[in-house]
Design a protein around this motif. Sequence first.
Motif, short mmCIF file in Angstrom:
data_model
loop_
_atom_site.label_atom_id
_atom_site.label_comp_id
_atom_site.label_asym_id
_atom_site.label_seq_id
_atom_site.Cartn_x
_atom_site.Cartn_y
_atom_site.Cartn_z
N VAL A 120 0.84 -1.21 0.00
CA VAL A 120 0.00 0.00 0.00
C VAL A 120 0.87 1.25 0.00
CG1 VAL A 120 -1.66 1.32 1.36
CG2 VAL A 120 -1.95 -1.15 1.11
N LEU A 121 1.88 1.27 0.89
CA LEU A 121 2.78 2.43 0.95
C LEU A 121 3.57 2.59 -0.34
CD1 LEU A 121 4.09 2.11 4.62
CD2 LEU A 121 2.36 3.68 3.74
N ALA A 122 3.98 1.48 -0.96
CA ALA A 122 4.74 1.55 -2.21
C ALA A 122 3.89 2.16 -3.33
CB ALA A 122 5.22 0.16 -2.61
N LEU A 123 2.60 1.80 -3.36
CA LEU A 123 1.72 2.38 -4.39
C LEU A 123 1.55 3.88 -4.18
CD1 LEU A 123 -1.00 -0.41 -4.62
CD2 LEU A 123 0.65 0.21 -6.38
N VAL A 124 1.38 4.29 -2.91
CA VAL A 124 1.23 5.73 -2.63
C VAL A 124 2.52 6.47 -3.02
CG1 VAL A 124 0.94 7.43 -0.80
CG2 VAL A 124 -0.44 5.34 -0.79
N TYR A 126 11.81 1.28 -1.83
CA TYR A 126 12.44 0.71 -3.03
C TYR A 126 11.41 0.40 -4.12
CZ TYR A 126 14.86 -2.54 -6.07
OH TYR A 126 15.39 -3.15 -7.19
N ASN A 127 10.35 -0.31 -3.73
CA ASN A 127 9.35 -0.68 -4.74
C ASN A 127 8.52 0.53 -5.18
OD1 ASN A 127 9.39 -3.81 -5.01
ND2 ASN A 127 9.60 -3.41 -2.82
N GLY A 128 8.36 1.53 -4.28
CA GLY A 128 7.69 2.76 -4.68
C GLY A 128 8.47 3.48 -5.78
#
Length: 270
Positions: A88-92, A150-152
């Motif tokens: 969720v945080l990576a998408l944001v 990293y993924n974000g």
Amino acid sequence: MTSVLYDAPGPKARRMSRIISYVGVAVIAFGVVALVLALGAPKASANGAVQPGLWDLSRWDVFNDLEVWRSLGRGALATLEMAGVAAVLALVLGVLFSFGRASDTAWIRVPTTVVLEFFRGMPVLLMMLFVLLVFSTGSFWAGVAALAVYNGAIIGEALRAGIKALPRGQREAGLAIGLTPIATRLRIEFPQAFRQMLPIIIAQLVVLLKDTSLAFVVGYSELLRSMRDLTNFFGNRYSFSFFFVVLVIYLAMNLSLSWLARRIARRGGS
């Protein structure tokens, strides 16, 4: 069918392709059978004692203990918990990175590019250790923060590429009907870019799920750590059995996510 890139194969090429495919499948099947038989064969140790093969029932009776499955279940839930929060945080963060990276204003775009490239180039494990040692967040949030950042960064770059790939007329049409640049990006460009990049984003989330195993190093009790604790408790005799079951659990989680990605992509027409 002939395209610009290649000529359609004729009867001879198709026959050769089928033969190569059959031979390839036969070689792979032979290799798998040989590996299974080799793993199941008893082995003699240095002192002359014969150890049962890895498929022997005496190596799997540990799974009759309900507490073993409870321990693996807690590890799997901990893995999913970290992966869910980090995703969720990576998408944001990915959305914010994509907006900054695709900005028309240099003082927003340039610093965002520097930060994004820094996070993309930093190993995830090193980032976990950095967060844990500098901020003393605990192992869970150290893992979540590193995976999210990293993924974000990866997702942000993918979304930026999706926005830049849209025809310029999309943005010009939004501005022509009176939308502000930000409203144009939010209401016209971003939804299309997100739909186009959805398979890449889901694939990155599969990578994120697998990378939760790195949190084992910073002390988080995820699935891999559960496997190690069980092996230490029951002995190396069961190490392959625990490894095999944990591998199946990881495959089940990742294949389920991949199936969900394909289903969402089909519905979205990506």
